[in-house]
Design a protein around this motif. Structure first.
Motif, PDB file in Angstrom:
ATOM      1  N   SER A 198      51.311  27.481  79.234  1.00 24.60           N
ATOM      2  CA  SER A 198      51.359  27.222  77.792  1.00 24.60           C
ATOM      3  C   SER A 198      50.019  27.531  77.130  1.00 24.60           C
ATOM      4  CB  SER A 198      51.767  25.774  77.498  1.00 24.60           C
ATOM      5  OG  SER A 198      50.791  24.869  77.975  1.00 24.60           O
ATOM      6  N   ILE A 235      55.993  32.081  75.626  1.00 23.72           N
ATOM      7  CA  ILE A 235      55.091  30.949  75.871  1.00 23.72           C
ATOM      8  C   ILE A 235      53.658  31.448  76.084  1.00 23.72           C
ATOM      9  CG2 ILE A 235      54.540  29.057  77.458  1.00 23.72           C
ATOM     10  CD1 ILE A 235      56.975  28.528  75.623  1.00 23.72           C
ATOM     11  N   TYR A 261      54.076  22.065  76.650  1.00 26.47           N
ATOM     12  CA  TYR A 261      54.195  23.266  75.819  1.00 26.47           C
ATOM     13  C   TYR A 261      53.855  22.998  74.352  1.00 26.47           C
ATOM     14  CZ  TYR A 261      56.421  24.925  80.031  1.00 26.47           C
ATOM     15  OH  TYR A 261      56.658  25.271  81.340  1.00 26.47           O
TER      16      TYR A 261
END
Length: 546
Positions: free
Chosen positions: A119, A298, A350
């Motif tokens: 992330s 991501i 995340y």
């Protein structure tokens, strides 16, 4: 600290098929100097937690006399979004040739989840000693990269003046594409559709992964065979001709300047002196693009924005009564908290600030005891954010004594609440944020028409909804919202743009390991994220050209 070298597991860790493989690069800075006459000779060992134990996955090479090593050996790890994958990076000063880690001096370690690394794409953290104190000024930097070639090639092809193969009519041509196999033989990788009754076919454009067509090497020779479909029962088709080319050569084709390649029949070429060709194959266009994955988005900087919606209706029972679904047992948990932990501990990696709105519905609130279907469980409407999953749990436990469970069970206000923020995110026209609403409920939805309408509208936004049903109620309405078997429609007949609801009854997981619930509710999320951004033609923010 005692370390033992454990053999790496034979198969991939985890039971689910992994999304992809991630390559981790490691550097050290200002490592402790354990050698008297020279600098430390560090190497890094990667461990993964498996069933509560640290299992060694791999080791880097040793960097001789170097307190600031950049290890060339990379760690390759299977990435599973729906699991908490705990990793530990431990650095040692090599003193002997022994494989036993206790024979080497410990320089420090750092633990985190794989989700934290991907992330952020790159993280730098302090190395810690076994007692939890910093290992001098020692730091570790870990960078993540997806290990997959996500390029795809789209080809638009046609033929001109192909040899006639049918005695009583024209040919029925199709193309077959081959690449060299490891055994030296040609391997079929793609076959086009058959175009009937023509010597000048135009095939539909088609897209294949570049890895499939040429192993990702645009200079590699590929063979294209032109065949005529034979409708006889012997199963053989008539050979028209063939040619060899490469993706790099085909990429010379542009819409205004198609590439023409001669189709050759070697037997005819040998027999006929004046043989020219068996027709022309035209590459009308050849384009290489990227088929972005969830991890691409991501690693590109997309944040998952997590919101929790909690059902405080009277059907849950008095939270002081042990039979209540909101009763917190002596172990400090209940089905609501279990669901929050299961989903939240994955998602929180995340979101960079880890501040999550937590909302309640179906309760009467002080001081006037009016029913609310959208209230901050920390009683701060202007700032409903909780710090991490722990903050949600604390706010939930603290609010229980101060509210009166009531009803009805209305979902639409909370769905619309999150949808408003998702709608604001679309104005950036960038793949920066995707919203996830977790609703935990004990029963039947009271405002089904309004909820269906809200979900259909939300399906056009960067948003997914996870519903966990607690208790033993009839959850047929929830299954209806989860569009796995049919397209969800609003009460006006409007269809959902895509399936964004995932429903899971908690009772199916009461006796299962706690991570099983997270896998079930989050299984569809990566696909939903990719589906939305692709539909909007939004690449990852930091994406390389194809």
């Amino acid at each position: 600290m005692a370390y033992t070298a454990s053999p790496a597991p034979a198969g991939p860790l985890g039971t689910h098929c992994c999304v992809c493989k991630v390559e981790l690069s490691v550097c050290g800075q200002n490592l402790l100097d354990r050698d008297v006459t020279s600098k430390s000779d560090p190497f890094c060992v990667l461990f993964m937690e498996v069933n509560g134990k640290w299992v060694e996955l791999d080791r880097t090479e040793t960097a001789v006399n170097n307190l600031n090593p950049a290890f060339s050996k990379k760690f390759i790890v299977d990435y599973h979004f729906e699991e908490v994958q705990k990793l530990k990076f431990a650095l040692f000063d090599q003193d002997k040739s022994s494989m036993q880690l206790y024979e080497h001096d410990f320089l420090g370690e750092f633990s985190c989840t794989l989700g934290m690394i991907v992330s952020s794409k790159k993280i730098t953290r302090t190395l810690l000693l076994g007692n939890g104190k910093p290992a001098g000024k020692g730091m570790i930097t870990i960078a993540a990269q997806e290990l997959s070639d996500n390029r795809v090639i789209t080809l638009s092809m046609a033929g001109r003046k192909l040899d006639k193969k049918d005695l009583f009519g024209k040919s029925d041509p199709f193309l077959e594409f081959y690449k060299p196999g490891d055994d030296g033989k040609w391997m079929l990788v793609h076959r086009t559709e058959v175009i009937k009754y023509t010597l000048d076919p135009v095939w539909k454009p088609f897209t294949v992964p570049l890895v499939s067509l040429c192993d990702g090497d645009v200079e590699k020779l590929i063979k294209v065979i032109v065949m005529c479909y034979d409708y006889d029962s012997d199963g053989g088709h008539d050979f028209i001709g063939e040619f060899q080319t490469s993706v790099a050569r085909m990429c010379e084709a542009q819409d205004a300047f198609p590439l023409e390649l001669e189709c050759i029949n070697p037997k005819k070429q040998k027999k006929k002196k004046n043989y020219k060709n068996s027709g022309i194959i035209i590459v009308k266009s050849c384009k290489i693009t990227r088929d972005f994955s969830f991890l691409d988005y991501i690693l590109g900087g997309c944040q998952l924005m997590f919101t929790v919606g909690i059902d405080f209706t009277a059907s849950n029972g008095n939270p002081r009564d042990p039979s209540s679904l909101h009763y917190i047992n002596p172990l400090g948990t209940n089905e609501y908290l279990s669901a929050i932990w299961a989903v939240g501990q994955i998602i929180q990696d995340y979101d960079s600030d880890k501040m999550f709105p937590a909302l309640g519905f179906g309760a009467q609130l002080p001081p006037d005891w009016k029913v609310s279907h959208e209230f901050a469980i920390n009683f701060n409407p202007t700032n409903p954010f909780c710090s991490g999953v722990e903050g949600i749990v604390q706010a939930y436990s603290a609010c229980l004594p101060h509210i009166r469970f009531y009803g009805p069970t209305n979902f639409s206000p909370i769905v619309n609440h999150v949808a408003r923020f998702a709608a604001q995110a679309t104005q950036q026209e960038l793949a920066t944020q995707y919203f996830i609403l977790l609703i935990i409920t004990d029963g039947v939805i009271s405002d089904m028409d309004e909820t269906r309408h809200a979900v259909v509208q939300a399906s056009k936004l960067p948003m997914s909804i996870i519903i966990v049903g607690v208790g033993n109620a009839d959850f047929a309405a929830m299954e209806f919202l989860d569009g796995d078997s049919r397209v969800l429609r609003s009460h006006t007949g409007e269809e959902a743009a895509r399936d964004i609801v995932q429903f899971v009854p908690f009772r199916d997981f009461r006796n299962a390991p706690k991570e099983t619930l997270a896998k079930a509710v989050l299984a569809e999320l990566p696909q939903q994220v990719v589906q939305y951004f692709k539909h909007q033609n939004l690449p990852p923010i930091h994406s390389e050209p194809a």
